[in-house]
Design a protein around this motif. Structure first.
Motif, PDB file in Angstrom:
ATOM      1  N   ILE A  33     -84.781 -11.953  65.186  1.00  8.26           N
ATOM      2  CA  ILE A  33     -85.020 -11.724  66.769  1.00  8.26           C
ATOM      3  C   ILE A  33     -84.195 -10.601  67.021  1.00  8.26           C
ATOM      4  O   ILE A  33     -84.501  -9.521  67.893  1.00  8.26           O
ATOM      5  CB  ILE A  33     -85.098 -12.806  67.680  1.00  8.26           C
ATOM      6  CG1 ILE A  33     -86.162 -14.049  67.302  1.00  8.26           C
ATOM      7  CG2 ILE A  33     -85.178 -12.416  69.001  1.00  8.26           C
ATOM      8  CD1 ILE A  33     -85.963 -15.224  67.831  1.00  8.26           C
ATOM      9  N   ASP A  34     -82.981 -10.644  66.574  1.00  9.98           N
ATOM     10  CA  ASP A  34     -81.834  -9.693  67.193  1.00  9.98           C
ATOM     11  C   ASP A  34     -82.225  -8.303  66.338  1.00  9.98           C
ATOM     12  O   ASP A  34     -82.156  -7.186  67.045  1.00  9.98           O
ATOM     13  CB  ASP A  34     -80.626 -10.145  66.563  1.00  9.98           C
ATOM     14  CG  ASP A  34     -80.043 -11.221  67.493  1.00  9.98           C
ATOM     15  OD1 ASP A  34     -80.793 -11.483  68.631  1.00  9.98           O
ATOM     16  OD2 ASP A  34     -79.201 -11.932  66.991  1.00  9.98           O
ATOM     17  N   SER A  35     -82.849  -8.384  65.493  1.00  4.01           N
ATOM     18  CA  SER A  35     -83.115  -7.054  64.738  1.00  4.01           C
ATOM     19  C   SER A  35     -84.219  -6.467  65.466  1.00  4.01           C
ATOM     20  O   SER A  35     -84.382  -5.174  65.403  1.00  4.01           O
ATOM     21  CB  SER A  35     -83.613  -7.145  63.192  1.00  4.01           C
ATOM     22  OG  SER A  35     -82.552  -7.887  62.531  1.00  4.01           O
ATOM     23  N   ILE A  36     -85.206  -6.929  65.720  1.00  3.41           N
ATOM     24  CA  ILE A  36     -86.304  -6.512  66.607  1.00  3.41           C
ATOM     25  C   ILE A  36     -85.684  -6.274  67.994  1.00  3.41           C
ATOM     26  O   ILE A  36     -86.126  -4.915  68.458  1.00  3.41           O
ATOM     27  CB  ILE A  36     -87.373  -7.683  66.954  1.00  3.41           C
ATOM     28  CG1 ILE A  36     -87.911  -8.124  65.578  1.00  3.41           C
ATOM     29  CG2 ILE A  36     -88.454  -6.785  67.944  1.00  3.41           C
ATOM     30  CD1 ILE A  36     -88.940  -9.165  65.701  1.00  3.41           C
ATOM     31  N   MET A  37     -85.026  -6.679  68.602  1.00  6.35           N
ATOM     32  CA  MET A  37     -84.545  -6.383  69.871  1.00  6.35           C
ATOM     33  C   MET A  37     -83.429  -5.431  69.864  1.00  6.35           C
ATOM     34  O   MET A  37     -83.185  -4.777  71.031  1.00  6.35           O
ATOM     35  CB  MET A  37     -83.999  -7.610  70.706  1.00  6.35           C
ATOM     36  CG  MET A  37     -85.011  -8.855  70.824  1.00  6.35           C
ATOM     37  SD  MET A  37     -86.332  -8.182  71.866  1.00  6.35           S
ATOM     38  CE  MET A  37     -85.548  -8.023  73.499  1.00  6.35           C
ATOM     39  N   LYS A  38     -82.920  -4.650  68.874  1.00  2.65           N
ATOM     40  CA  LYS A  38     -82.293  -3.650  68.800  1.00  2.65           C
ATOM     41  C   LYS A  38     -82.684  -2.481  69.304  1.00  2.65           C
ATOM     42  O   LYS A  38     -81.944  -1.419  69.755  1.00  2.65           O
ATOM     43  CB  LYS A  38     -81.668  -3.420  67.335  1.00  2.65           C
ATOM     44  CG  LYS A  38     -80.604  -4.634  66.818  1.00  2.65           C
ATOM     45  CD  LYS A  38     -79.889  -4.137  65.579  1.00  2.65           C
ATOM     46  CE  LYS A  38     -81.100  -3.898  64.391  1.00  2.65           C
ATOM     47  NZ  LYS A  38     -80.201  -3.498  63.306  1.00  2.65           N
TER      48      LYS A  38
END
Length: 819
Positions: free
Chosen positions: A90-95
């Motif tokens: 999720i963190d990778s997408i929200m970057k």
């Protein structure tokens, strides 16, 4: 370019739970139709690799509105599947800035698959605290509201969208936004959806919304309580989650007193959790043939007790004698008692409740919700335990649950009355207060009140009332007086004939059942005489069988001297019932009943009302006047009956009471409360030897301040032509006798308009009397404008032209008025 991705699912679901806030599951095993994905995209194991970041960026760029809708759909599906790999995914997408806005925009798609994936991805993102506000600020709540209003929408889309709202509702500020939006009625509607997972999601959102007190009113107005109650009462095995959610939501709503009544009206009762250890003191009688819960004996049909008490335990569930017919209320009491005692014997009575998320009140008391039949039996069972705190909690719950006749009768049939009466003398103040409150609420029912009376409650109640004022609170005193007033009510037997319905299929009243002789044609004991005798027996048995208990009577007189109108009214009503026993009159004189009555007639609220301005809380003034009026009316009835006894007449201060009652008569208390005040004044005047005509100042004041306003009110508000006719004839008689200021009293009370209306629609006698009154009023030119404004001119002309018998009177009045 076609790439393949394989996602490894974490063992633990992505959940962030607080002690009360509930969030939905976000793992693959909660999304129907999905397993581990490995078909479509290349493996992205190493998140630090440039190729992985590039692939995620590629998918995010494909979400742009300028791309082909099919490409956008494939991209959001791939991202949704990837996001389920864990927080690092999720963190990778929200970057990438703006990703959430692109996902929210896809909720407008006409493709269910794209909407489901977009909502599912937002659901996963919103499960992380860091990104929850970002999802809400991107307009997700509004877009999902629009999406859920579509008529044709798959259950999967509904589930993912509502679960996103479930995540957002964890935040208190976002709960306010969700409640104030148009989504609330939709959530209530989805509680009846065919898909159980949609129900669970909608219930989860509503359960979180109940955590904000400000949301309760809107939720209740949206009809959430009946829907949640239906879910809680469902018995399907696959509905355990939704039942838990519904219970938590209802328990939060029930913290408000008004909402608690609405919950109980749906057949659910709040029951305290006293702990499984408290039930260890429960001792069932295994080898004694039982009775019904209310104490009724049952004829033993078997030859001997069963070996393990099973026959006694299941008595009522399988009646061998087919001719035995139990009333439905008794059967419910037997079934409920059997179920709860079985759980108690098994040691499992609160095990299931302890595993559920139950409500906790501000006092720290834990409660649960049970269907009314189980709840009634459980509460009565708790009353039979030894733990004081458990008994107090059960009695308090019985008081709260006694909201209607059905619940009061259910507690009576379950045997609660006997237990409660036994605890009146309990040394614990908490137990005593809770028990008296429960008996107060139960005694509202005439039928239950007779059962309470049969348990010999008068003696312990009067003993409790005779305690010093420092030991008994105002609220406890008020409740004791309530119970005594209902038991000693002389009209109780008559009320039972009209409100208690049939007895054993008969249309005859309670007195016929209590006195069978009158039912068989024996006229030696008419029902009225029997009722009177029963009431006399109750008065004579008060205070432990001593009808002239000076301590008890002195206590009631002391209550009259208080400044609390509610207590004064109740004490006066009880004394009114007791004064029929002549021996009590001497005791009341010794107890200084005269000063007690004077204290009532000197109402503090009436004195303070003279010095208040118009803007000083008018609603509070009205309430105070109503309470004072009821107390004054009850005291006037008591004084009127005391005047029947010569020993009281010889000691009473005539002039003092006449002056006090005159002040009450001209005060602002409600008109209906002046009736007994006026009657008492008239009796004082007649006993003092004054004339009965209108030259008597007392009779004149009574006519001006009670009789004339009462007659005008009857002409205004009565729907019966006969009542209106009788009122206007009596009013005409008063005015025709020439009493001073009588016409002015009619005009000031607003009598001109109803008289004109009656002159148009009334009977011949009513029309003639109205014409006579209006003619007398027309002698004062100040009344001309009001008579004309009431529309008298066209009515009078119509009467003259119709040549009715009253046309001459109408013509004379018409000539008097300026036209």
């Amino acid at each position: 370019m076609k790439v393949k991705v394989k996602f490894l699912l974490p063992k633990n679901n992505l959940q962030l739970l607080s002690s009360k806030v509930q969030m939905p599951l976000c793992s693959y095993d909660h999304i129907p139709g999905y397993d581990i994905f490995s078909e479509d995209v290349e493996t992205l194991r190493d998140e630090s690799s440039i190729s992985n970041d590039g692939s995620i960026a590629l998918f995010i760029r494909m979400l742009g509105v300028d791309n082909d809708p099919q490409d956008r759909e494939q991209a959001v599906v791939a991202l949704w599947k990837y996001s389920l790999g864990g927080k690092h995914c999720i963190d990778s997408i929200m970057k990438y800035r703006g990703t959430v806005n692109l996902i929210v925009n896809l909720l407008k798609s006409e493709s269910d698959s794209a909407c489901e994936a977009a909502a599912g991805l937002l659901r996963v993102i919103s499960s992380i605290n860091l990104y929850r506000n970002l999802v809400a600020d991107s307009g997700a709540i509004e877009e999902m509201t629009s999406l859920l209003t579509r008529s044709s929408l798959s259950s999967d889309v509904k589930e993912q969208s509502i679960c996103t709202l479930w995540n957002l509702s964890v935040d208190e500020k976002l709960r306010v936004r969700i409640t104030s939006s148009d989504i609330l009625p939709l959530l209530v509607k989805f509680l009846e959806d065919e898909d159980i997972k949609v129900k669970e999601a909608a219930g989860g959102v509503l359960s979180n919304l109940t955590l904000s007190q400000s949301s309760h009113k809107l939720m209740v107005e949206a009809g959430v309580i009946p829907k949640l109650a239906n879910l809680l009462n469902a018995n399907e095995e696959d509905s355990k989650v939704i039942r838990k959610i519904a219970r938590n939501a209802l328990l939060e709503l029930a913290k408000d007193e008004y909402n608690r009544i609405l919950v109980m009206e749906e057949g659910l009762v709040l029951v305290p959790l006293v702990g499984a250890a408290a039930y260890k003191s429960f001792r069932p009688a295994l080898y004694s043939w039982p009775s019904l819960p209310d104490g009724t004996k049952i004829e033993q049909s078997s030859k001997g007790p069963s070996r393990y008490g099973a026959a006694e335990l299941l008595l009522g569930l399988n009646v061998e004698d087919k001719n035995v017919e139990l009333e439905e209320a008794k059967m419910n009491a037997v079934v409920g008692r059997t179920q709860q005692q079985f759980l108690a014997r098994m040691g499992a009575i609160e095990i299931e409740d302890d595993t559920k998320s139950n409500g906790e009140w501000s006092s720290g008391q834990r409660v649960t919700l049970l269907p009314w039949m189980d709840a009634v039996a459980r509460l009565v069972l708790i009353l039979g335990l030894e733990e004081e705190s458990a008994i107090a909690k059960a009695a308090a719950s019985i008081a709260d649950a006694s909201i209607n006749e059905h619940m009061r009768t259910s507690f009576k049939e379950a045997g609660a009355i006997k237990h409660l009466v036994q605890f009146i003398d309990h040394p614990s103040d908490a137990v005593r207060l809770a028990v008296i409150r429960a008996l107060d609420r139960l005694s509202i029912s005439n039928n239950v009140c007779r059962t309470i009376e049969a348990e010999n409650i008068l003696h312990p109640l009067t003993n409790l009332l005779k305690q010093s004022k420092s030991e008994i609170s105002h609220s406890l005193t008020a409740m004791i007086l309530n119970i005594l007033t209902r038991i000693l009510d002389p009209n109780k037997e008559m009320k039972s004939k009209f409100y208690d319905g049939t007895v054993n299929g008969s249309n005859k009243g309670w007195d016929v059942v209590r006195h069978p002789a009158s039912a068989h044609g024996n006229d030696m004991i008419p029902s009225e005489l029997a009722s009177r005798n029963n009431h006399l027996d109750r008065r004579q048995t008060i205070a432990g069988g001593d009808p002239v208990d000076s301590t008890f009577l002195s206590c009631l007189v002391d209550i009259l001297k208080t400044s609390i109108p509610d207590l004064q009214r109740k004490a006066a009503s009880i004394l009114e019932s007791i004064v029929a026993i002549e021996a009590c009159v001497e005791q009341l004189i010794s107890a200084d009943i005269e000063s007690g009555l004077e204290a009532v007639f000197r109402q503090k609220s009436l004195i303070e009302m003279e010095y208040r301005t118009e803007g000083d809380k008018p609603d509070l003034q009205i309430l105070e006047l109503e309470e004072a009026g009821l107390a004054l009316s009850a005291a006037s009835r008591l004084l009127t009956k005391l005047l029947d006894y010569e020993q009281f007449r010889l000691t009473v201060n005539w002039h003092q009471f006449t002056r006090l009652l005159h002040a009450v008569l001209i005060s602002s208390i409600p008109l209906q409360n002046k009736e007994w005040v006026a009657a008492c004044l008239v009796k004082l005047g007649s006993l003092s030897g004054q004339n009965s005509d209108f030259e008597n100042p007392i009779n004149m004041e009574v006519a001006l301040y009670e009789t004339i306003p009462r007659l005008i009110e009857q002409i205004k508000s009565s729907f019966s032509p006969e009542v209106q006719e009788a009122a206007v004839l009596e009013l005409n008689k008063i005015i025709s006798e020439g009493m001073i200021d009588s016409t002015r009293a009619v005009a000031s009370e607003g009598g001109i308009f109803p008289l004109v209306k009656l002159m148009e629609n009334g009977s011949d006698r009513a029309v003639e009397a109205s014409l006579a009154i209006l003619y007398n009023l027309s002698m004062d030119s100040e009344n001309h404008a009001a008579i004309i404004a009431a529309g008298a001119i066209p009515v009078l002309r119509k009467l003259v032209l119709s040549q009715r018998s009253q046309w001459m009177r109408a013509l004379r009045l018409l000539r008097t008025l300026p036209t």
